[in-house]
Design a protein around this motif. Structure first.
Motif, PDB file in Angstrom:
ATOM      1  N   ASN A 127     -14.439   2.038 -46.407  1.00  0.00           N
ATOM      2  CA  ASN A 127     -14.189   1.858 -44.972  1.00  0.00           C
ATOM      3  C   ASN A 127     -12.724   1.537 -44.655  1.00  0.00           C
ATOM      4  OD1 ASN A 127     -16.600   2.564 -43.882  1.00  0.00           O
ATOM      5  ND2 ASN A 127     -17.403   0.480 -43.683  1.00  0.00           N
ATOM      6  N   ALA A 128     -12.078   0.768 -45.519  1.00  0.00           N
ATOM      7  CA  ALA A 128     -10.665   0.449 -45.244  1.00  0.00           C
ATOM      8  C   ALA A 128      -9.863   1.754 -45.218  1.00  0.00           C
ATOM      9  CB  ALA A 128     -10.121  -0.488 -46.317  1.00  0.00           C
ATOM     10  N   GLU A 129     -10.060   2.571 -46.233  1.00  0.00           N
ATOM     11  CA  GLU A 129      -9.325   3.839 -46.327  1.00  0.00           C
ATOM     12  C   GLU A 129      -9.635   4.740 -45.130  1.00  0.00           C
ATOM     13  OE1 GLU A 129      -9.822   5.625 -50.176  1.00  0.00           O
ATOM     14  OE2 GLU A 129      -9.402   7.624 -49.388  1.00  0.00           O
ATOM     15  N   ARG A 130     -10.934   4.825 -44.767  1.00  0.00           N
ATOM     16  CA  ARG A 130     -11.336   5.717 -43.683  1.00  0.00           C
ATOM     17  C   ARG A 130     -10.648   5.347 -42.375  1.00  0.00           C
ATOM     18  NH1 ARG A 130     -17.092   5.001 -42.587  1.00  0.00           N
ATOM     19  NH2 ARG A 130     -17.265   7.105 -41.790  1.00  0.00           N
ATOM     20  N   TYR A 131     -10.660   4.051 -42.050  1.00  0.00           N
ATOM     21  CA  TYR A 131     -10.138   3.677 -40.727  1.00  0.00           C
ATOM     22  C   TYR A 131      -8.630   3.438 -40.735  1.00  0.00           C
ATOM     23  CZ  TYR A 131     -14.794   4.294 -39.172  1.00  0.00           C
ATOM     24  OH  TYR A 131     -15.989   4.879 -38.874  1.00  0.00           O
ATOM     25  N   LEU A 132      -8.046   3.164 -41.896  1.00  0.00           N
ATOM     26  CA  LEU A 132      -6.577   3.169 -41.948  1.00  0.00           C
ATOM     27  C   LEU A 132      -6.096   4.598 -41.746  1.00  0.00           C
ATOM     28  CD1 LEU A 132      -5.899   0.668 -44.866  1.00  0.00           C
ATOM     29  CD2 LEU A 132      -5.341   0.346 -42.438  1.00  0.00           C
ATOM     30  N   PHE A 133      -6.805   5.519 -42.370  1.00  0.00           N
ATOM     31  CA  PHE A 133      -6.474   6.928 -42.162  1.00  0.00           C
ATOM     32  C   PHE A 133      -6.604   7.288 -40.676  1.00  0.00           C
ATOM     33  CE2 PHE A 133      -8.163  11.091 -41.260  1.00  0.00           C
ATOM     34  CZ  PHE A 133      -7.057  11.863 -41.626  1.00  0.00           C
ATOM     35  N   PHE A 134      -7.745   6.936 -40.084  1.00  0.00           N
ATOM     36  CA  PHE A 134      -7.983   7.290 -38.681  1.00  0.00           C
ATOM     37  C   PHE A 134      -6.884   6.718 -37.775  1.00  0.00           C
ATOM     38  CE2 PHE A 134      -9.923   5.884 -34.594  1.00  0.00           C
ATOM     39  CZ  PHE A 134      -9.926   7.130 -33.992  1.00  0.00           C
ATOM     40  N   SER A 135      -6.514   5.471 -38.014  1.00  0.00           N
ATOM     41  CA  SER A 135      -5.515   4.822 -37.150  1.00  0.00           C
ATOM     42  C   SER A 135      -4.180   5.550 -37.233  1.00  0.00           C
ATOM     43  CB  SER A 135      -5.324   3.363 -37.571  1.00  0.00           C
ATOM     44  OG  SER A 135      -6.536   2.664 -37.403  1.00  0.00           O
ATOM     45  N   ARG A 136      -3.764   5.865 -38.454  1.00  0.00           N
ATOM     46  CA  ARG A 136      -2.496   6.587 -38.605  1.00  0.00           C
ATOM     47  C   ARG A 136      -2.624   8.012 -38.057  1.00  0.00           C
ATOM     48  NH1 ARG A 136       1.962   5.201 -41.317  1.00  0.00           N
ATOM     49  NH2 ARG A 136       1.973   3.116 -42.212  1.00  0.00           N
ATOM     50  N   ALA A 137      -3.772   8.627 -38.257  1.00  0.00           N
ATOM     51  CA  ALA A 137      -3.965   9.993 -37.754  1.00  0.00           C
ATOM     52  C   ALA A 137      -3.898  10.006 -36.229  1.00  0.00           C
ATOM     53  CB  ALA A 137      -5.306  10.545 -38.234  1.00  0.00           C
ATOM     54  N   ALA A 138      -4.417   8.957 -35.582  1.00  0.00           N
ATOM     55  CA  ALA A 138      -4.362   8.898 -34.116  1.00  0.00           C
ATOM     56  C   ALA A 138      -2.902   8.882 -33.661  1.00  0.00           C
ATOM     57  CB  ALA A 138      -5.108   7.667 -33.609  1.00  0.00           C
ATOM     58  N   LEU A 139      -2.067   8.081 -34.326  1.00  0.00           N
ATOM     59  CA  LEU A 139      -0.650   8.030 -33.945  1.00  0.00           C
ATOM     60  C   LEU A 139       0.023   9.384 -34.188  1.00  0.00           C
ATOM     61  CD1 LEU A 139       0.161   4.453 -35.279  1.00  0.00           C
ATOM     62  CD2 LEU A 139       0.401   5.214 -32.899  1.00  0.00           C
ATOM     63  N   GLU A 140      -0.305  10.017 -35.294  1.00  0.00           N
ATOM     64  CA  GLU A 140       0.274  11.336 -35.598  1.00  0.00           C
ATOM     65  C   GLU A 140      -0.166  12.365 -34.557  1.00  0.00           C
ATOM     66  OE1 GLU A 140       2.594  13.229 -37.567  1.00  0.00           O
ATOM     67  OE2 GLU A 140       3.039  11.104 -37.477  1.00  0.00           O
ATOM     68  N   ALA A 141      -1.443  12.294 -34.145  1.00  0.00           N
ATOM     69  CA  ALA A 141      -1.932  13.241 -33.131  1.00  0.00           C
ATOM     70  C   ALA A 141      -1.159  13.049 -31.837  1.00  0.00           C
ATOM     71  CB  ALA A 141      -3.436  13.027 -32.898  1.00  0.00           C
ATOM     72  N   ILE A 142      -0.925  11.796 -31.474  1.00  0.00           N
ATOM     73  CA  ILE A 142      -0.170  11.510 -30.239  1.00  0.00           C
ATOM     74  C   ILE A 142       1.233  12.108 -30.340  1.00  0.00           C
ATOM     75  CG2 ILE A 142       0.875   9.633 -28.904  1.00  0.00           C
ATOM     76  CD1 ILE A 142      -1.589   7.903 -29.717  1.00  0.00           C
ATOM     77  N   ALA A 143       1.839  11.956 -31.524  1.00  0.00           N
ATOM     78  CA  ALA A 143       3.204  12.469 -31.711  1.00  0.00           C
ATOM     79  C   ALA A 143       3.201  13.994 -31.663  1.00  0.00           C
ATOM     80  CB  ALA A 143       3.759  11.968 -33.042  1.00  0.00           C
ATOM     81  N   GLN A 144       2.296  14.607 -32.403  1.00  0.00           N
ATOM     82  CA  GLN A 144       2.327  16.071 -32.517  1.00  0.00           C
ATOM     83  C   GLN A 144       1.958  16.759 -31.221  1.00  0.00           C
ATOM     84  OE1 GLN A 144       1.419  18.180 -35.766  1.00  0.00           O
ATOM     85  NE2 GLN A 144       1.507  16.530 -37.270  1.00  0.00           N
ATOM     86  N   LEU A 145       1.110  16.123 -30.422  1.00  0.00           N
ATOM     87  CA  LEU A 145       0.685  16.759 -29.174  1.00  0.00           C
ATOM     88  C   LEU A 145       1.522  16.286 -27.993  1.00  0.00           C
ATOM     89  CD1 LEU A 145      -3.154  16.625 -29.829  1.00  0.00           C
ATOM     90  CD2 LEU A 145      -1.659  18.598 -30.022  1.00  0.00           C
ATOM     91  N   ASP A 146       2.596  15.579 -28.264  1.00  0.00           N
ATOM     92  CA  ASP A 146       3.519  15.129 -27.200  1.00  0.00           C
ATOM     93  C   ASP A 146       2.803  14.411 -26.058  1.00  0.00           C
ATOM     94  OD1 ASP A 146       5.798  16.323 -28.409  1.00  0.00           O
ATOM     95  OD2 ASP A 146       5.105  18.270 -27.677  1.00  0.00           O
ATOM     96  N   LEU A 147       1.959  13.486 -26.385  1.00  0.00           N
ATOM     97  CA  LEU A 147       1.217  12.812 -25.312  1.00  0.00           C
ATOM     98  C   LEU A 147       2.064  11.783 -24.570  1.00  0.00           C
ATOM     99  CD1 LEU A 147      -2.373  12.313 -26.788  1.00  0.00           C
ATOM    100  CD2 LEU A 147      -1.442  14.212 -25.499  1.00  0.00           C
ATOM    101  N   HIS A 148       3.135  11.308 -25.185  1.00  0.00           N
ATOM    102  CA  HIS A 148       4.058  10.354 -24.538  1.00  0.00           C
ATOM    103  C   HIS A 148       3.334   9.220 -23.812  1.00  0.00           C
ATOM    104  CE1 HIS A 148       7.769  13.189 -24.430  1.00  0.00           C
ATOM    105  NE2 HIS A 148       6.968  13.487 -25.437  1.00  0.00           N
ATOM    106  N   PRO A 149       2.481   8.490 -24.464  1.00  0.00           N
ATOM    107  CA  PRO A 149       1.715   7.486 -23.713  1.00  0.00           C
ATOM    108  C   PRO A 149       2.558   6.283 -23.304  1.00  0.00           C
ATOM    109  CG  PRO A 149       1.228   7.329 -26.062  1.00  0.00           C
ATOM    110  CD  PRO A 149       2.136   8.511 -25.892  1.00  0.00           C
ATOM    111  N   ASP A 150       2.193   5.720 -22.159  1.00  0.00           N
ATOM    112  CA  ASP A 150       2.752   4.414 -21.784  1.00  0.00           C
ATOM    113  C   ASP A 150       1.993   3.328 -22.536  1.00  0.00           C
ATOM    114  OD1 ASP A 150       4.455   5.481 -19.686  1.00  0.00           O
ATOM    115  OD2 ASP A 150       2.581   5.850 -18.593  1.00  0.00           O
TER     116      ASP A 150
END
Ligand code: ADP
Ligand code: GLC
Length: 509
Positions: A127-150
């Motif tokens: 579970n640690a690996e799964r959700y550490l992966f998910f958390s970093r993947a979420a940030l990468e998705a935001i970066a790659q899709l140019d979401l520019h969140p506030d």
């Protein structure tokens, strides 16, 4: 601008704040508890208020409805966990009947499983690996899709590392210059604690492994990580926000929480009235509203008794409960009290699953009192709605309750709740007494001392009130009429987002 070409930058012209909600669950994609209802309900209300909202979830494929699997964005991302490079794809879908984008992080090895967090009562060992992966993947998705969140709004331990990774690695990257983080605690009982070696998987500086940031008694604590690094921390009711700064409810993190001072805020959850509204509920045999509850509820009650194989008698109060069966939910009061409650001639309908010992004891009661006690072990959305509508009194004597949603559903369905006065139960249920009746606020029954005697005594008060029909009708109306939808809470979140953005900008300057 990959994000714009993919149509991810929605709500043009109306957007105030660009918000990305990151969670391990959201209805109807995956759900184990209230977190899933809250993410979707909050997202819809923020969107209605004109904000730009995107939700990021793991692609828990087994649970995603087939109509919502969405399409591939064609965007792949990779994440480092220690020295291992892990890749995934991003799928794009949306909330039903809505333009709110949902991004699914598609990694079948981690997320295409029979359970969300475990199976057969055991957590998955990775579970640690799964959700550490998910958390970093979420940030990468935001970066790659140019979401520019506030705002990146992370929830519970599964996403607790996000504020720390943003702080350390993303905050000065293009697209994140203004981004502030909000971290919401839904339950202090689940902290995501793992052996110290897990620190390596986070790829964060080893200095962060200290008692003020990520370390807790020699372990990595992901809930604490979110609490320490987010620009603002929230929890799901004002009373729980106070409670968790005390040793009784803080589970060892009371110091870390107190240290956040006014950055820790309690905002009561709302009800998603597109799902929970007795006047539009397709699960009910008869829909009703406050004016017609006297006609609608008896029909729902009769159908429920029939479905649960209880006699369709009219005398006796019908009580219900829909719950995860865990220590949190008050079964150590309910089980010892049950024979005494049954002696009043009342009947009971229970739906839930969890602790096998509680499940077995409830089944035993069903066998011993087949005319008065019915239990359904399992998860059943339809039956949950039918119980809320068909019963007279809802039982929720939780030992602790960060917010609790079922007591609010039961208020809206004209089924006054009986609760222990803690957390969100204290903030949503007003005990019936002469003063609250006169003030027009009484909407249920509450007790303060967590013991079997107080629970039974409160049950007797509820029963006496139920027999006094005019008073009962008043408290039913007091529960049904106020607006407890997400609108108010969403505007409180919007205010909090503004403050988080301001403090991020201050720290930049
Ligand atoms: P928690 O998140 O602590 O379990 P909440 O009251 O916040 O408690 O939310 C529980 C949610 O899960 C509610 O939407 C409730 O209706 C639902 N739920 C819990 N158990 C069941 C069940 N066995 N079948 C259907 N719905 C359930
Ligand atoms: C947790 C809490 C519950 C709360 C829910 C949603 O599961 O136990 O009280 O309502 O999260 O915030």
């Amino acid at each position: 601008m990959q994000g714009e070409t993919l149509g991810l930058v929605a709500n043009e012209g109306t957007a105030n704040v660009r918000i990305v909600l990151v969670s391990s669950e959201a209805v109807p994609f995956a759900k184990t508890g209230g977190l899933a209802d809250v993410v979707t309900g909050l997202a819809r209300a923020l969107y209605r208020a004109g904000h730009d909202v995107t939700i990021i979830l793991p692609d828990h494929r087994q649970f995603v409805p087939s109509s919502l699997t969405g399409e591939s964005t064609g965007v792949a991302l990779s994440v480092w966990l220690n020295d291992q490079k892990v890749q995934a794809w991003i799928r794009k879908t949306h909330l039903p009947d809505s333009r709110i984008s949902v991004l699914l992080i598609d990694h079948p090895g981690y997320f295409d499983r029979q359970g969300l967090y475990g199976e057969g009562g055991h957590d998955y060992p990775d579970n640690a690996e799964r959700y550490l992966f998910f958390s970093r993947a979420a940030l990468e998705a935001i970066a790659q899709l140019d979401l520019h969140p506030d705002i990146i709004h992370a929830n519970d331990w599964q996403t607790g590392v996000i504020p720390a990774v943003l702080h350390e690695e993303y905050s000065h990257q293009p697209g994140f210059e203004r981004t502030a983080t909000v971290f919401t605690i839904h339950n202090m009982a689940f902290q995501g604690m793992f052996p110290a070696e897990v620190m390596r998987l986070t790829n964060l500086p080893s200095q962060f492994f200290n008692w003020q940031q990520m370390e807790f008694h020699g372990k990595v604590n992901l809930l604490k990580t979110g609490i320490s690094f987010a620009h603002r921390v929230t929890t799901v009711s004002p009373t729980y926000a106070r409670e968790i700064t005390t040793p009784e409810y803080g589970y060892g993190l009371e110091g870390a929480l107190s240290a956040r001072g006014e950055d820790l805020v309690g905002i009561l959850n709302g009800v998603d009235t597109s799902e929970w509204n007795p006047n539009a509920d397709h699960h009910l045999p008869q829909r009703y509203e406050a004016r017609s509850v006297g006609r609608g509820k008896p029909i729902c009650r009769a159908e429920l008794l029939h479905e649960m194989k209880l006699p369709r008698r009219t005398e006796g109060m019908l009580c219900g409960m829909v719950s995860r069966m865990t220590d949190q939910k008050g079964f150590d009061l309910i089980l010892p009290a049950m024979e005494s409650l049954l002696a009043t001639g009342s009947s009971f309908v229970f739906l839930g699953n969890g602790d096998p010992v509680v499940e077995r004891k409830l089944k035993n009661l069903g066998e011993a009192f087949p005319e008065q006690f019915a239990v359904r072990i399992g998860y059943d959305e339809r039956l949950a709605h039918r119980i809320e509508a068909g019963i007279d009194l809802f039982l929720m004597p939780s030992r602790f309750e960060p917010c609790g949603l079922n007591q609010m559903y039961s208020l809206l369905y004209g089924s006054p709740p009986l609760v222990h006065r803690v957390g969100g139960l204290a903030d949503s249920v007003v005990d019936t007494n002469p003063e609250t009746l006169a003030a027009g606020t009484a909407n249920g029954f509450a007790f303060s001392d967590y013991n079997v005697e107080s629970f039974i005594e409160t049950f007797h008060r509820a029963l006496a009130t139920w027999r006094d029909r005019p008073t009962w009708e008043k408290i039913v109306q007091n529960g049904m009429i106020p607006d407890i939808s997400w609108n108010r809470s969403a505007s409180l979140y919007a205010g909090l987002y503004e403050r988080a953005i301001a403090s991020r900008c201050q720290s930049n300057s």
